[in-house]
Design a protein around this motif. Sequence first.
Motif, PDB file in Angstrom:
ATOM      1  N   LYS A   1      37.401  35.031  40.517  1.00  0.00           N
ATOM      2  CA  LYS A   1      36.693  34.103  39.254  1.00  0.00           C
ATOM      3  C   LYS A   1      36.689  33.760  38.221  1.00  0.00           C
ATOM      4  CE  LYS A   1      32.453  34.467  41.236  1.00  0.00           C
ATOM      5  NZ  LYS A   1      31.468  35.228  41.350  1.00  0.00           N
ATOM      6  N   ILE A   2      36.575  33.375  37.560  1.00  0.00           N
ATOM      7  CA  ILE A   2      36.469  32.695  35.916  1.00  0.00           C
ATOM      8  C   ILE A   2      35.223  32.855  35.725  1.00  0.00           C
ATOM      9  CG2 ILE A   2      36.901  30.839  34.119  1.00  0.00           C
ATOM     10  CD1 ILE A   2      39.093  29.644  36.286  1.00  0.00           C
ATOM     11  N   ARG A   3      35.081  33.989  34.941  1.00  0.00           N
ATOM     12  CA  ARG A   3      34.005  34.549  34.350  1.00  0.00           C
ATOM     13  C   ARG A   3      33.717  33.245  32.580  1.00  0.00           C
ATOM     14  NH1 ARG A   3      33.203  39.369  32.714  1.00  0.00           N
ATOM     15  NH2 ARG A   3      31.346  39.393  32.795  1.00  0.00           N
ATOM     16  N   PHE A   4      33.088  32.355  31.808  1.00  0.00           N
ATOM     17  CA  PHE A   4      33.073  33.078  30.307  1.00  0.00           C
ATOM     18  C   PHE A   4      31.338  32.263  30.525  1.00  0.00           C
ATOM     19  CE2 PHE A   4      32.853  28.724  33.564  1.00  0.00           C
ATOM     20  CZ  PHE A   4      31.741  27.759  33.204  1.00  0.00           C
TER      21      PHE A   4
ATOM     22  N   LEU B   1      27.792  24.367  40.945  1.00  0.00           N
ATOM     23  CA  LEU B   1      28.081  24.250  41.863  1.00  0.00           C
ATOM     24  C   LEU B   1      29.750  24.416  43.206  1.00  0.00           C
ATOM     25  CD1 LEU B   1      28.836  20.485  40.885  1.00  0.00           C
ATOM     26  CD2 LEU B   1      27.395  21.211  42.538  1.00  0.00           C
ATOM     27  N   LEU B   2      30.283  25.044  42.036  1.00  0.00           N
ATOM     28  CA  LEU B   2      30.925  26.068  42.836  1.00  0.00           C
ATOM     29  C   LEU B   2      31.256  27.678  42.520  1.00  0.00           C
ATOM     30  CD1 LEU B   2      34.134  23.814  41.224  1.00  0.00           C
ATOM     31  CD2 LEU B   2      32.933  23.924  43.484  1.00  0.00           C
ATOM     32  N   PRO B   3      30.139  28.415  42.579  1.00  0.00           N
ATOM     33  CA  PRO B   3      29.847  29.723  41.835  1.00  0.00           C
ATOM     34  C   PRO B   3      31.235  31.355  43.171  1.00  0.00           C
ATOM     35  CG  PRO B   3      28.594  29.482  44.665  1.00  0.00           C
ATOM     36  CD  PRO B   3      29.214  27.708  43.515  1.00  0.00           C
ATOM     37  N   GLU B   4      31.820  30.196  44.062  1.00  0.00           N
ATOM     38  CA  GLU B   4      32.908  31.368  44.272  1.00  0.00           C
ATOM     39  C   GLU B   4      34.420  31.106  42.921  1.00  0.00           C
ATOM     40  OE1 GLU B   4      33.771  27.073  46.161  1.00  0.00           O
ATOM     41  OE2 GLU B   4      31.905  28.594  45.300  1.00  0.00           O
ATOM     42  N   ARG B   5      34.167  29.940  42.029  1.00  0.00           N
ATOM     43  CA  ARG B   5      34.931  30.008  41.494  1.00  0.00           C
ATOM     44  C   ARG B   5      34.884  30.489  39.940  1.00  0.00           C
ATOM     45  NH1 ARG B   5      39.434  25.726  42.481  1.00  0.00           N
ATOM     46  NH2 ARG B   5      39.578  25.115  44.613  1.00  0.00           N
ATOM     47  N   PHE B   6      33.229  30.001  39.320  1.00  0.00           N
ATOM     48  CA  PHE B   6      33.199  30.048  38.511  1.00  0.00           C
ATOM     49  C   PHE B   6      31.754  30.986  37.922  1.00  0.00           C
ATOM     50  CE2 PHE B   6      34.499  25.671  38.711  1.00  0.00           C
ATOM     51  CZ  PHE B   6      35.994  26.159  37.787  1.00  0.00           C
TER      52      PHE B   6
ATOM     53  N   ALA C   1      29.100  40.788  24.701  1.00  0.00           N
ATOM     54  CA  ALA C   1      28.301  42.070  25.012  1.00  0.00           C
ATOM     55  C   ALA C   1      29.055  41.605  26.183  1.00  0.00           C
ATOM     56  CB  ALA C   1      27.438  41.824  25.226  1.00  0.00           C
ATOM     57  N   ASP C   2      28.735  40.851  27.179  1.00  0.00           N
ATOM     58  CA  ASP C   2      29.224  40.507  29.113  1.00  0.00           C
ATOM     59  C   ASP C   2      30.643  40.556  28.814  1.00  0.00           C
ATOM     60  OD1 ASP C   2      27.268  41.877  29.894  1.00  0.00           O
ATOM     61  OD2 ASP C   2      26.192  39.732  30.328  1.00  0.00           O
ATOM     62  N   SER C   3      32.054  40.277  28.654  1.00  0.00           N
ATOM     63  CA  SER C   3      33.484  40.446  28.142  1.00  0.00           C
ATOM     64  C   SER C   3      33.250  38.965  29.083  1.00  0.00           C
ATOM     65  CB  SER C   3      33.264  41.436  28.685  1.00  0.00           C
ATOM     66  OG  SER C   3      33.645  42.669  27.335  1.00  0.00           O
ATOM     67  N   PRO C   4      33.114  38.007  28.464  1.00  0.00           N
ATOM     68  CA  PRO C   4      33.672  36.720  29.086  1.00  0.00           C
ATOM     69  C   PRO C   4      35.023  36.452  28.636  1.00  0.00           C
ATOM     70  CG  PRO C   4      32.324  35.947  27.232  1.00  0.00           C
ATOM     71  CD  PRO C   4      32.443  37.430  27.266  1.00  0.00           C
ATOM     72  N   ALA C   5      35.414  35.816  29.609  1.00  0.00           N
ATOM     73  CA  ALA C   5      37.136  34.984  29.176  1.00  0.00           C
ATOM     74  C   ALA C   5      37.394  34.595  28.395  1.00  0.00           C
ATOM     75  CB  ALA C   5      37.620  34.882  30.733  1.00  0.00           C
ATOM     76  N   PHE C   6      35.961  33.755  28.129  1.00  0.00           N
ATOM     77  CA  PHE C   6      36.370  32.747  27.011  1.00  0.00           C
ATOM     78  C   PHE C   6      35.264  32.039  26.557  1.00  0.00           C
ATOM     79  CE2 PHE C   6      37.038  30.185  31.237  1.00  0.00           C
ATOM     80  CZ  PHE C   6      36.810  29.295  30.743  1.00  0.00           C
ATOM     81  N   VAL C   7      34.390  31.667  25.590  1.00  0.00           N
ATOM     82  CA  VAL C   7      33.508  30.739  25.175  1.00  0.00           C
ATOM     83  C   VAL C   7      34.297  29.465  25.353  1.00  0.00           C
ATOM     84  CG1 VAL C   7      31.448  30.534  23.872  1.00  0.00           C
ATOM     85  CG2 VAL C   7      32.686  33.394  24.225  1.00  0.00           C
ATOM     86  N   VAL C   8      32.192  28.525  26.036  1.00  0.00           N
ATOM     87  CA  VAL C   8      33.218  27.638  25.905  1.00  0.00           C
ATOM     88  C   VAL C   8      32.236  27.138  24.863  1.00  0.00           C
ATOM     89  CG1 VAL C   8      32.701  24.934  26.805  1.00  0.00           C
ATOM     90  CG2 VAL C   8      33.051  26.901  28.497  1.00  0.00           C
TER      91      VAL C   8
ATOM     92  N   VAL D   1      38.537  21.236  34.071  1.00  0.00           N
ATOM     93  CA  VAL D   1      38.909  21.610  32.287  1.00  0.00           C
ATOM     94  C   VAL D   1      38.535  23.283  32.203  1.00  0.00           C
ATOM     95  CG1 VAL D   1      37.905  22.008  30.530  1.00  0.00           C
ATOM     96  CG2 VAL D   1      39.056  20.012  31.483  1.00  0.00           C
ATOM     97  N   LEU D   2      37.997  23.608  33.110  1.00  0.00           N
ATOM     98  CA  LEU D   2      37.448  25.502  33.000  1.00  0.00           C
ATOM     99  C   LEU D   2      38.760  26.151  33.988  1.00  0.00           C
ATOM    100  CD1 LEU D   2      34.115  25.071  34.352  1.00  0.00           C
ATOM    101  CD2 LEU D   2      34.812  26.090  32.160  1.00  0.00           C
ATOM    102  N   GLU D   3      39.273  25.423  34.668  1.00  0.00           N
ATOM    103  CA  GLU D   3      40.589  25.567  35.841  1.00  0.00           C
ATOM    104  C   GLU D   3      41.909  26.324  34.928  1.00  0.00           C
ATOM    105  OE1 GLU D   3      40.786  25.212  40.049  1.00  0.00           O
ATOM    106  OE2 GLU D   3      39.337  27.088  40.271  1.00  0.00           O
TER     107      GLU D   3
END
Length: 353
Positions: free
Chosen positions: A3-6, A24-29, A62-69, A305-307
């Motif tokens: 899962k992509i965490r942002f 929409l896609l909780p299994e991906r994002f 604080a929750d260490s996302p992979a990136f910030v939008v 874009v997120l993927e």
Amino acid sequence: MEKIRFAVAGSGWRARFYLRAAQLLPERFEVTGVLCHSAQGAKALAKETGLRTCTTLNALLADSPAFVVSCVRKAAMPEMVTLLLRAGMPVLSETPLATDISTLRTLHETQRRTGTALELAEQYFLWPTHQARRALIDRGLLGQVTSCTLSMMHDYHAVSMLRFYLGEENGDVQIRARRVTSPIVKTGDRSGLIAGGPVEEENRVLAQLTYADGRLGLYDFAGTQYHSAIRSSHLRILGTRGEIFDDDVRWVDAQGRPQQDRLQIGRDRMSGTVRTVSFLGERLYENPFRADVTMSEDEIAVCSVLERMGETLRTGEPFYPLAHAFRDAYIACLMTGAADEDGRIHTVAMDWD
């Protein structure tokens, strides 16, 4: 698939597209947190969405996302992107990065010095129909592309799409632009259609971008086109062997005979979501997301874009090269300036070239 965490900096209209992607896609994002302008706004958004909200950047990270939008307002975008880069946090920045050339140069230098990943969330080229048209070009159906006329999206988005269809500039770009105003009845806005709306002023920019080798980009757009019921959007791509006008395709076949057909856009019967785009029985595009999810073309592009941002962080390969992002924003600044002066200007070599 992991899962992509942002996280999202901003809670306005555009930020909602990214929150909806995760919905929409909780299994991906997964949205790890949302930075809001005020405590009141943070509380309201948390109640509405169930997401963790905050009012400081430290709390967001604080929750260490992979990136910030970064989805803050235009005036605040350069500062937010700078803060994130200096914190070593990869950034997916909404457009525009900046609206003046001096700030663009400063941001470019900041990214160069920090080495932190920065991508621009330019989504239009990832629309299913644009991907399909580009696939036809790549197959050589149009021959050499010589010009592209866009009346679909505004300034920096349009410059990016001209690059998408025309290719690299390969030299300086000559820009000629002017601004035209005329009255129009207001028939809609972001909230929906409006009946009995007032007559307002429509501000349209007409621009011509001439590449060093003679290729031509033509821009004709007014912001009213996004929401007006009485203004349509169009594009036209001309090549030596054919043209694409919206979904209509004309070309010369291998026997030298003129041909004509249309893109076949396969939509879900109930939701209208684009599932496939084909031409003469050949599939040019297939929606990569779940068939039970209802999405507009823009939502499909935002999820894409997120993927791609997740893939960029895994592989180090950008999906929208930073030099292109800066140059497109730079050309958009020049185009706006030329329109304001009803004049001409040309590009020069910049730090990102």
